[in-house]
Write a protein that holds these residues in place. Structure first.
Motif, PDB file in Angstrom:
ATOM      1  N   GLY A 271      72.205  50.489  79.439  1.00 35.64           N
ATOM      2  CA  GLY A 271      71.177  51.471  79.088  1.00 35.64           C
ATOM      3  C   GLY A 271      70.588  52.199  80.273  1.00 35.64           C
ATOM      4  O   GLY A 271      69.568  52.888  80.125  1.00 35.64           O
ATOM      5  N   LEU A 272      71.199  52.076  81.465  1.00 32.61           N
ATOM      6  CA  LEU A 272      70.644  52.706  82.670  1.00 32.61           C
ATOM      7  C   LEU A 272      70.516  54.221  82.509  1.00 32.61           C
ATOM      8  O   LEU A 272      69.454  54.797  82.781  1.00 32.61           O
ATOM      9  CB  LEU A 272      71.518  52.389  83.882  1.00 32.61           C
ATOM     10  N   THR A 273      71.591  54.856  82.057  1.00 29.81           N
ATOM     11  CA  THR A 273      71.572  56.320  81.947  1.00 29.81           C
ATOM     12  C   THR A 273      70.520  56.823  80.964  1.00 29.81           C
ATOM     13  O   THR A 273      69.702  57.677  81.329  1.00 29.81           O
ATOM     14  CB  THR A 273      72.970  56.849  81.566  1.00 29.81           C
ATOM     15  N   PRO A 274      70.494  56.315  79.711  1.00 31.77           N
ATOM     16  CA  PRO A 274      69.436  56.802  78.807  1.00 31.77           C
ATOM     17  C   PRO A 274      68.029  56.420  79.272  1.00 31.77           C
ATOM     18  O   PRO A 274      67.065  57.134  78.994  1.00 31.77           O
ATOM     19  CB  PRO A 274      69.777  56.158  77.462  1.00 31.77           C
ATOM     20  N   ARG A 275      67.918  55.293  79.985  1.00 31.08           N
ATOM     21  CA  ARG A 275      66.592  54.897  80.496  1.00 31.08           C
ATOM     22  C   ARG A 275      66.103  55.904  81.524  1.00 31.08           C
ATOM     23  O   ARG A 275      64.949  56.348  81.480  1.00 31.08           O
ATOM     24  CB  ARG A 275      66.661  53.495  81.095  1.00 31.08           C
ATOM     25  N   VAL A 276      66.972  56.279  82.472  1.00 26.14           N
ATOM     26  CA  VAL A 276      66.594  57.263  83.484  1.00 26.14           C
ATOM     27  C   VAL A 276      66.360  58.625  82.835  1.00 26.14           C
ATOM     28  O   VAL A 276      65.393  59.325  83.156  1.00 26.14           O
ATOM     29  CB  VAL A 276      67.673  57.362  84.581  1.00 26.14           C
TER      30      VAL A 276
END
Length: 301
Positions: A271-276
């Motif tokens: 979920g790193l990309t949607p979190r950022v």
């Protein structure tokens, strides 16, 4: 612009008053979370260790396409009512505590070389207070966001979780949340204040400055704390899992062990990309809203 009062931003006190800061924070928090909620829903889905292949998502585009085509666009907004109910009070406490502690520790004193330390302490204190209020609402939100959630009402979800799992279910993730959000907030506020000073040394009202500084500070803080966010999601959604090991997870150490065993190092980046992507625009919007509402409310009082 016609109908919009001119804001004497330069004339405002750095600390505009507890009531004004709390009201501005509440309005900013609701705005921030409501706008970016669909991306947050995708992030939650990507972080959950699902047993069904239908609930495994490989990226933002894949998740958006599959959720919208199989469940409808409304599924991406499931749980937003919980966020709206909790975000206003939690952000009011958050920004109120931040400004109060920053003033108390000398963060508003011009020329103070330790201003960065004051903003870090203020950010951490604000988070401890606001997370105690927001954590139950966040649990409800994520229970409603997961694949094939049985809940369509935040109140029904809260009652069911309480009846089946007790009050502890709403706070099992609180220690992990604090371990994540205290450094997140300290990093966010410190980067924001430093960038704001760098980009706008005069301190004049500058929406572009608030958006750029807010967006970059949110992206940095969000990326750094993603591993803890993955663990938090596991803890908060454990009661909705059909996996016995996940249902019995007791704390952050258990969550980290499961992540490592099942997905290795890459699991901590789930979920790193949607979190950022969530935190960059949402923080930009939050800080823009906060600075505007603070100035507008102060100007009209």
């Amino acid at each position: 612009m016609d109908g919009v009062p001119d804001i004497e931003y330069e004339g405002l006190s750095p600390n505009a008053g507890l009531g004004i800061n709390m009201m501005a924070g509440a309005l900013a928090g609701i705005t921030e979370h409501a706008v970016m909620f669909p991306v947050d829903s995708i992030k939650t889905r990507m972080q959950v260790f699902a047993t069904s292949p239908a609930a495994v998502y490989t990226g933002i585009g894949n998740a958006f396409s599959r959720i919208s085509s199989t469940e409808g666009m409304r599924a991406l907004w499931r749980g937003v009512s919980s966020v709206i109910m909790g975000a206003g009070p939690a952000h009011a406490v958050h920004f109120g505590a931040y400004e109060a502690v920053k003033e108390l520790t000398g963060g508003n004193v011009e020329g103070n070389r330790n201003a960065w330390l004051a903003t870090s302490v203020a950010g951490a204190a604000a988070t401890i207070a606001s997370d105690a209020l927001m954590n139950p609402f966040d649990v409800i939100k994520q229970r409603m966001q997961v694949h094939q959630s049985e809940f369509r009402s935040a109140l029904v979800c809260a009652r069911t979780v309480y009846q089946n799992e007790g009050l502890s279910a709403f706070y099992v993730s609180y220690p992990t949340t604090l371990m994540m959000t205290v450094p997140f907030t300290a990093v966010q506020f410190t980067v924001y204040e430093q960038l704001k000073s760098l980009l706008n040394p005069s301190g004049s009202y500058s929406p572009a400055t608030h958006m750029i500084a807010g967006g970059l500070s949110g992206g940095v803080a969000g990326a750094v704390t993603t591993p803890l966010d993955v663990a938090k999601t596991i803890l908060q959604t454990r009661g909705s899992s059909s996996d016995p090991e996940i249902r019995n997870v007791r704390g952050m150490v258990d969550a980290f062990r499961i992540i490592w065993q099942r997905d290795g190092m890459k699991g901590f980046g789930r979920g790193l990309t949607p979190r950022v992507l969530t935190f960059m625009p949402s923080n930009a919007l939050c800080w823009l809203s906060y600075e505007f509402f603070k100035a507008a409310i102060r100007d009209s009082s």
